[in-house]
Design an enzyme around this catalytic site. Structure first.
Site, mmCIF file in Angstrom:
data_model
loop_
_atom_site.group_PDB
_atom_site.id
_atom_site.type_symbol
_atom_site.label_atom_id
_atom_site.label_comp_id
_atom_site.label_asym_id
_atom_site.label_seq_id
_atom_site.Cartn_x
_atom_site.Cartn_y
_atom_site.Cartn_z
ATOM 1 C CB THR A 1 -10.313 -2.180 -2.841
ATOM 2 O OG1 THR A 1 -8.880 -2.173 -2.817
ATOM 3 C CG2 THR A 1 -10.786 -3.008 -4.031
ATOM 4 C CE LYS B 1 -4.204 -1.901 2.046
ATOM 5 N NZ LYS B 1 -4.804 -2.206 0.741
ATOM 6 C CG ASP C 1 -10.372 -7.430 -5.306
ATOM 7 O OD1 ASP C 1 -9.739 -6.393 -5.588
ATOM 8 O OD2 ASP C 1 -10.051 -8.180 -4.374
ATOM 9 C CB THR D 1 -7.490 0.102 3.411
ATOM 10 O OG1 THR D 1 -8.378 -0.649 4.234
ATOM 11 C CG2 THR D 1 -6.469 0.798 4.287
ATOM 12 C CB THR D 2 -5.941 1.003 -1.676
ATOM 13 O OG1 THR D 2 -5.346 -0.213 -1.203
ATOM 14 C CG2 THR D 2 -5.006 1.666 -2.671
ATOM 15 C CB SER E 1 -11.941 -3.857 2.242
ATOM 16 O OG SER E 1 -12.769 -4.886 2.754
#
Length: 289
Positions: A188, A165, A222, A190-191, A216
């Site tokens: 997604t 990250k 995804d 947290t990123t 997430s």
């Protein structure tokens, strides 16, 4: 440069198949670059059967996949000495072909990621890859590749596993202006939050997200991005993968990758910081022409 090449059966089944669509655009560029192609047997036979790259000395034939051709490419990505080390692999994947799930297919991608080498799985990605190599060689841009660099009409997904990250944040910070040119950015959970905080610290309006945040990864992010890809509303995926950790949501990650290969002419994925950095450098060279 030495590149491994393999293509699932669907992608060389007729004259309009993916392999030939790619080569019609890129064969001249491959010749200009004097790129050495190490080609699995059936793919090699299909190329010559259609008169593609005939008489091109840097074209190397390998055994059929069932006789170990793809396994040999995996070993050469890892490295087997000066003349048997590949710089990356192009594997045009039909996501419903059972052979795309064979161990050697998964290992080819994994070893490319581990060794920071490009792994290209779509027609769009293969055209983009050759065009980037041409830029690094100082050649003129191909007009046929222009659409792939029209970022103002594209969406880019920015995804990173936990261990990478910070590298994603560093990458986005270093290339903030270029990435801001995309019509939309998605990520997604947290990123995405970290990228938005980065953007706000760079002067991006506080009431506006720099990236559209999805769930997430373990909670389905995804899969949500895969839906955009299938609808041709996301053209580039920059996914910094950590191949060394167990991934509890492996099925979701593979779903995302399969979505990219399903729309093979429209989407592409880069999987390591080094590959993404080299792409950025090629973009800048292309825009300097």
């Amino acid at each position: 440069m030495r590149i491994g090449l393999a293509v699932n059966q669907l992608h060389h089944a007729n004259r309009d198949a993916a392999l030939y669509r790619w080569l019609r655009v890129c064969a001249d560029g491959i010749r200009e670059l004097q790129m050495e192609l190490h080609v699995v047997g059936r793919t090699y036979d299909a190329m010559l059967g259609e008169g593609m790259l005939q008489g091109y000395p840097p074209l190397k034939r390998y055994p059929y996949g069932r006789h170990g051709g793809l396994m040999k490419l995996v070993a050469e990505v890892v490295g087997l000495g000066e003349t048997r080390t590949l710089d990356g692999a192009i594997y045009l994947i039909d996501p419903v072909d059972p052979s795309s799930d064979y161990p050697e297919a998964a290992a080819l991608k994994r070893q490319c990621v581990i060794h920071h080498k490009p792994f290209v799985s779509t027609v769009a990605g293969a055209i983009d890859f050759i065009e980037c190599q041409r830029m690094h060689a100082g050649l003129e841009p191909l007009p046929a590749a222009d659409r792939l660099f029209a970022f103002e009409r594209q969406t880019v997904a920015l995804i990173a596993h936990d261990a990478l990250k910070q590298e994603m944040f560093d990458f986005a910070g270093a290339h903030f202006d270029l990435l801001s040119r995309f019509a939309t950015r998605v990520a997604t959970g947290t990123t995405g939050q970290g990228l938005n905080e980065l953007a706000w610290s760079r002067g991006w309006p506080k009431d506006k997200e720099w990236v559209v945040r999805y769930n997430s990864g373990p909670l389905g992010g995804d899969a949500q991005i895969a839906d955009r890809i299938l609808d041709q509303r996301c053209q580039r995926v920059i996914f910094f993968e950590d191949p060394h950790v167990a991934r509890q949501h492996e099925a979701d990650i593979r779903l995302l990758e399969r979505a990219v290969t399903t729309v093979t002419d429209e989407a592409m994925c880069m999987t390591t910081p080094i590959v993404a950095q080299r792409w950025i450098e090629a973009v800048k060279k292309r825009e300097a022409f």
